[in-house]
Write a protein that holds these residues in place. Structure first.
Motif, PDB file in Angstrom:
ATOM      1  N   ARG A 134       0.818  -1.201   0.000  1.00  0.00           N
ATOM      2  CA  ARG A 134       0.000   0.000   0.000  1.00  0.00           C
ATOM      3  C   ARG A 134       0.861   1.263   0.000  1.00  0.00           C
ATOM      4  NH1 ARG A 134      -3.053  -3.422  -0.811  1.00  0.00           N
ATOM      5  NH2 ARG A 134      -5.096  -3.893   0.145  1.00  0.00           N
ATOM      6  N   TYR A 177      -1.242   4.160   0.241  1.00  0.00           N
ATOM      7  CA  TYR A 177      -2.311   4.957   0.863  1.00  0.00           C
ATOM      8  C   TYR A 177      -2.546   6.269   0.112  1.00  0.00           C
ATOM      9  CZ  TYR A 177      -2.015   1.482   4.504  1.00  0.00           C
ATOM     10  OH  TYR A 177      -2.027   0.283   5.186  1.00  0.00           O
ATOM     11  N   ASP A 223       4.688  -6.442   7.483  1.00  0.00           N
ATOM     12  CA  ASP A 223       4.144  -5.096   7.262  1.00  0.00           C
ATOM     13  C   ASP A 223       2.974  -5.141   6.287  1.00  0.00           C
ATOM     14  OD1 ASP A 223       5.961  -3.986   8.994  1.00  0.00           O
ATOM     15  OD2 ASP A 223       7.329  -3.278   7.433  1.00  0.00           O
ATOM     16  N   ALA A 278       0.022  -6.539   7.998  1.00  0.00           N
ATOM     17  CA  ALA A 278      -0.569  -5.543   8.895  1.00  0.00           C
ATOM     18  C   ALA A 278      -1.425  -4.543   8.121  1.00  0.00           C
ATOM     19  CB  ALA A 278       0.533  -4.820   9.665  1.00  0.00           C
ATOM     20  N   ASN A 279      -0.987  -4.177   6.910  1.00  0.00           N
ATOM     21  CA  ASN A 279      -1.801  -3.288   6.075  1.00  0.00           C
ATOM     22  C   ASN A 279      -3.155  -3.920   5.772  1.00  0.00           C
ATOM     23  OD1 ASN A 279       0.294  -1.428   5.961  1.00  0.00           O
ATOM     24  ND2 ASN A 279       1.050  -2.150   3.982  1.00  0.00           N
ATOM     25  N   GLY A 300      -4.637  -6.111   7.638  1.00  0.00           N
ATOM     26  CA  GLY A 300      -5.382  -6.100   8.888  1.00  0.00           C
ATOM     27  C   GLY A 300      -6.057  -4.771   9.142  1.00  0.00           C
ATOM     28  N   ASP A 301      -5.375  -3.687   8.770  1.00  0.00           N
ATOM     29  CA  ASP A 301      -5.964  -2.353   8.939  1.00  0.00           C
ATOM     30  C   ASP A 301      -7.229  -2.188   8.089  1.00  0.00           C
ATOM     31  OD1 ASP A 301      -3.953  -1.691  10.694  1.00  0.00           O
ATOM     32  OD2 ASP A 301      -2.745  -0.635   9.199  1.00  0.00           O
ATOM     33  N   GLU A 302      -7.341  -2.980   7.019  1.00  0.00           N
ATOM     34  CA  GLU A 302      -8.511  -2.928   6.146  1.00  0.00           C
ATOM     35  C   GLU A 302      -9.500  -4.045   6.454  1.00  0.00           C
ATOM     36  OE1 GLU A 302      -6.918  -3.007   2.193  1.00  0.00           O
ATOM     37  OE2 GLU A 302      -5.821  -1.117   2.446  1.00  0.00           O
ATOM     38  N   CYS A 303      -9.329  -4.669   7.638  1.00  0.00           N
ATOM     39  CA  CYS A 303     -10.228  -5.721   8.124  1.00  0.00           C
ATOM     40  C   CYS A 303     -10.085  -7.036   7.357  1.00  0.00           C
ATOM     41  CB  CYS A 303     -11.686  -5.255   8.095  1.00  0.00           C
ATOM     42  SG  CYS A 303     -12.003  -3.859   9.198  1.00  0.00           S
ATOM     43  N   ARG A 344      -8.309 -10.053   7.976  1.00  0.00           N
ATOM     44  CA  ARG A 344      -7.543 -10.700   9.050  1.00  0.00           C
ATOM     45  C   ARG A 344      -7.890 -12.183   9.093  1.00  0.00           C
ATOM     46  NH1 ARG A 344      -9.966  -6.252  11.748  1.00  0.00           N
ATOM     47  NH2 ARG A 344      -8.524  -4.489  12.028  1.00  0.00           N
TER      48      ARG A 344
END
Length: 402
Positions: A138, A140, A168, A171-172, A174-177, A179
């Motif tokens: 990403r 962003y 990393d 995790a990106n 995960g930030d966007e749901c 998971r």
């Protein structure tokens, strides 16, 4: 998991082997998918079907053939200035027919190209599960890179299995749901491809490059590899870059530079600006085995290729990745990560010189593990696909040492 398109459990022993289509739209995708295809064929529990398609289908086919892999060329578009949307529509129609005929159990797309996006949507509309390799990258910023950042996010929305190269990237997601168990950190398959290429190396076809390699191995000179995509550079940006390389060569009297470029405007410009410097070798594009061999003995790498930037730490080679606004630069966030900079003459020369001069210091310290991969990413991808298809346990995830 709810709201997730997944295949039904695979039939038991004695029934058909599940088929997975892998979509290679250009040379980069082919390089990163080739180790996965090899791993799948090696185990034999899932049959890979390789589709080379899009306007760079010929380049993808050539790269895959270098790995000893055959392809089925589906659609080879002649863009000729055609708008991305119209070309994607043609590709989407061709892939839709292909998936309807093949009825694969899953489709693997790599990266963020228009081909990857078209293949993901075609598979989704056919209710075929989408597996995204190199998921979670990403910026962003939907405008940079455009339209790739949009493709990344949209592919994620229709993917059933996300194969992220690094924690990393996971995790990106995960930030966007995105998971749970269907996000698997596997490492970069570019690293696997680099090791494979080095195993296939015999010698350089260009005698001038071979002479440079011999001098580096003998300890007579140091080497900087400059590898950029010619078609992605404006004349103004290329001029700044080449000025920076000239300054670097004049500053470091024991430095040899190898600059592979296809024939065209950028190569003509390079000859005009660097042709009189005896320690700069401008050559035709170099095949992967030869390029990785040079990389393995280099003191520094200057590139705009994420693939090379991810391979370089395996050989302890510091990297400057070019991109962004002129005059900008950033130091690595973690050991083994590249420097980044815009195409500014002074910045390119200064950072590249710093990387070259650190060569002696690096030779006296323990190597840092590659944060992008360990050479087993393809094995994890193969295991993840087997798990996804109900054939095996979920693989252990890649965890770089920091």
């Amino acid at each position: 998991m709810p709201n997730t398109l997944v295949p039904l459990p695979c039939p038991g022993a004695g029934r058909r082997v599940p088929e997975v289509c892998l979509i290679a739209g250009d040379a980069v995708a082919a390089t990163r998918l080739a180790p996965v295809v090899g791993a799948l064929r090696g185990r034999g529990r899932v049959r890979p079907v390789v589709l080379a398609c899009g306007d760079d289908a010929a380049a993808a086919t050539e790269v895959l053939s270098g790995f000893g892999l055959a392809t089925e060329v589906l659609v080879e578009l002649a863009r000729d200035g055609q708008r991305t949307g119209r070309a994607a529509a043609q590709l989407l129609a061709g892939l839709d027919h292909a998936f309807a005929d093949l009825a694969p159990d899953a489709v693997v797309v790599q990266g963020d190209s228009a081909t990857a996006f078209s293949a993901a949507m075609a598979a989704f509309w056919q209710r075929v599960p989408v597996v995204h390799l190199d998921a979670g990258v990403r910026s962003y910023d939907l405008t940079a890179p455009f339209p790739q950042e949009g493709h990344r996010r949209l592919i994620a929305q229709v993917s059933s299995l996300h194969l992220a190269a690094t924690p990393d990237a996971a995790a990106n997601l995960g930030d966007e749901c995105h998971r749970g168990p269907k996000v698997v950190t596997v490492g970069s398959t570019a690293v696997d491809a680099g090791f494979d290429a080095l195993d296939r190396y015999v010698r350089h076809r260009d005698d001038r490059v071979q002479a440079v390699e011999n001098a580096v191995v003998a300890g007579e000179v140091r080497l900087a590899v400059v590898a950029v995509e010619a078609r992605d550079w404006s004349t103004a940006a290329a001029t700044q870059l080449l000025h920076g390389i000239a300054d670097l060569v004049l500053t470091c009297p024991d430095l040899e530079v190898v600059l592979p470029l296809p024939r065209g405007p950028l190569r003509h410009l390079a000859y005009d600006m660097l042709g009189r410097l005896v320690r700069v070798t401008i050559t035709d594009p170099i095949a992967q085995p030869e390029l990785v061999c040079l990389l393995s003995i280099a003191a520094a790498l200057v590139t705009d290729s994420a693939t090379l930037a991810e391979q370089a730490p395996s050989f302890g080679v510091p990297t400057l990745v070019l991109g962004g606004e002129p005059g900008t630069w950033a130091e690595p966030r973690h050991p083994g990560h590249p420097w980044t900079a815009g195409s500014d003459r002074a910045v390119v020369a200064r950072i590249a010189e710093k990387l070259v001069l650190s060569h002696v210091e690096r030779q006296t310290t323990a190597p840092t593990p590659n944060p992008f991969g360990d050479g087993f990413a393809a094995t994890r991808c193969e295991q993840a696909l087997q798990w996804f298809l109900g054939l095996d346990d979920r693989p252990e995830e890649f965890a770089p040492h920091r």
